[in-house]
Design a protein around this motif. Sequence first.
Motif, PDB file in Angstrom:
ATOM      1  N   UNK A 103      11.985  36.581  70.390  1.00 47.02           N
ATOM      2  CA  UNK A 103      11.292  37.642  69.668  1.00 47.02           C
ATOM      3  C   UNK A 103      11.253  38.963  70.439  1.00 47.02           C
ATOM      4  N   UNK A 104      11.709  38.944  71.695  1.00 48.55           N
ATOM      5  CA  UNK A 104      11.663  40.148  72.541  1.00 48.55           C
ATOM      6  C   UNK A 104      12.858  40.133  73.488  1.00 48.55           C
ATOM      7  N   UNK A 105      13.924  40.793  73.088  1.00 54.42           N
ATOM      8  CA  UNK A 105      15.144  40.785  73.899  1.00 54.42           C
ATOM      9  C   UNK A 105      14.957  41.439  75.259  1.00 54.42           C
ATOM     10  N   UNK A 106      13.949  42.309  75.402  1.00 59.54           N
ATOM     11  CA  UNK A 106      13.714  42.987  76.670  1.00 59.54           C
ATOM     12  C   UNK A 106      12.966  42.104  77.671  1.00 59.54           C
ATOM     13  N   UNK A 109      10.092  41.059  89.592  1.00 57.96           N
ATOM     14  CA  UNK A 109       9.807  40.808  88.186  1.00 57.96           C
ATOM     15  C   UNK A 109       9.670  39.311  87.908  1.00 57.96           C
ATOM     16  N   UNK A 110       9.310  38.998  86.665  1.00 57.49           N
ATOM     17  CA  UNK A 110       9.070  37.615  86.250  1.00 57.49           C
ATOM     18  C   UNK A 110      10.286  36.735  86.516  1.00 57.49           C
ATOM     19  N   UNK A 111      11.450  37.203  86.129  1.00 57.06           N
ATOM     20  CA  UNK A 111      12.668  36.405  86.293  1.00 57.06           C
ATOM     21  C   UNK A 111      12.933  36.119  87.764  1.00 57.06           C
ATOM     22  N   UNK A 150      10.611  30.894  70.669  1.00 61.23           N
ATOM     23  CA  UNK A 150       9.699  31.893  70.117  1.00 61.23           C
ATOM     24  C   UNK A 150       8.688  32.363  71.150  1.00 61.23           C
ATOM     25  N   UNK A 151       7.952  33.404  70.802  1.00 68.42           N
ATOM     26  CA  UNK A 151       7.011  34.030  71.737  1.00 68.42           C
ATOM     27  C   UNK A 151       5.960  33.080  72.299  1.00 68.42           C
ATOM     28  N   UNK A 152       5.437  32.186  71.457  1.00 63.28           N
ATOM     29  CA  UNK A 152       4.383  31.269  71.905  1.00 63.28           C
ATOM     30  C   UNK A 152       4.905  30.302  72.977  1.00 63.28           C
ATOM     31  N   UNK A 153       6.056  29.684  72.712  1.00 62.68           N
ATOM     32  CA  UNK A 153       6.646  28.766  73.706  1.00 62.68           C
ATOM     33  C   UNK A 153       7.095  29.523  74.950  1.00 62.68           C
ATOM     34  N   UNK A 154       7.588  30.738  74.776  1.00 61.17           N
ATOM     35  CA  UNK A 154       7.987  31.561  75.917  1.00 61.17           C
ATOM     36  C   UNK A 154       6.770  31.823  76.805  1.00 61.17           C
ATOM     37  N   UNK A 155       5.637  32.162  76.197  1.00 63.22           N
ATOM     38  CA  UNK A 155       4.422  32.443  76.964  1.00 63.22           C
ATOM     39  C   UNK A 155       3.977  31.217  77.752  1.00 63.22           C
ATOM     40  N   UNK A 156       4.045  30.020  77.130  1.00 63.81           N
ATOM     41  CA  UNK A 156       3.689  28.786  77.844  1.00 63.81           C
ATOM     42  C   UNK A 156       4.626  28.561  79.029  1.00 63.81           C
ATOM     43  N   UNK A 157       5.927  28.780  78.819  1.00 60.47           N
ATOM     44  CA  UNK A 157       6.892  28.624  79.910  1.00 60.47           C
ATOM     45  C   UNK A 157       6.604  29.617  81.024  1.00 60.47           C
ATOM     46  N   UNK A 158       6.254  30.828  80.658  1.00 54.19           N
ATOM     47  CA  UNK A 158       5.924  31.856  81.639  1.00 54.19           C
ATOM     48  C   UNK A 158       4.714  31.448  82.467  1.00 54.19           C
ATOM     49  N   UNK A 217      12.781  33.442  81.965  1.00 50.73           N
ATOM     50  CA  UNK A 217      11.894  32.650  82.813  1.00 50.73           C
ATOM     51  C   UNK A 217      12.646  31.380  83.184  1.00 50.73           C
ATOM     52  N   UNK A 218      12.531  30.967  84.437  1.00 47.71           N
ATOM     53  CA  UNK A 218      13.241  29.777  84.903  1.00 47.71           C
ATOM     54  C   UNK A 218      12.261  28.654  85.208  1.00 47.71           C
ATOM     55  N   UNK A 219      12.613  27.447  84.757  1.00 47.04           N
ATOM     56  CA  UNK A 219      11.840  26.234  85.021  1.00 47.04           C
ATOM     57  C   UNK A 219      12.787  25.183  85.571  1.00 47.04           C
TER      58      UNK A 219
END
Length: 161
Positions: A119-122, A2-4, A35-43, A126-128
């Motif tokens: 915004x999505x606990x599930x 998975x992503x993590x 938030x979702x937008x920053x999470x997506x960039x980190x991903x 993501x690790x940086x």
Amino acid sequence: MDVASRSRSRVEERLTRLEEEFGPPEVTQTTFEVGSERYQRALEKSQDGQLDVRAVVRDDDGAVLLREGDGEWMVPHGQTEPDERLSAAVKRIVRDAADVDCTVTDAVSANIHGIRNSDDEAASTVYRLSVVFTAEVVDTDEPDGDEVRWDANPDAVGEFV
């Protein structure tokens, strides 16, 4: 995987490369929510294996190279490119930020950032990896532009070293 797990594995690979090139830095870990937008960039950045880099560059007198960004003075910073050697990345980032050549002397600290989607606990964490390097200027020419300067104040880089 998975992503993590993938992002954590990439961080561990980068820490191994960091230790091979510079020896073991002090490592800390911080986890926070965005938030979702920053999470997506980190991903996206974690999938590329990018490492966040900060460079504390000193001249012969011990002054620190700073660059203006977002209304404040900061040490040069940026991200590695895929498969780029860490010392090469630091030199490129400093050259791009201030048109100054440097020699990387050490990796001072590394911080593993665990980034959660508020915004999505599930969503998986993501690790940086963010690393602070020290370097010395190769030439003593003044940096080009008004947005770059040398600062002899030791508080100028207090949070990075």
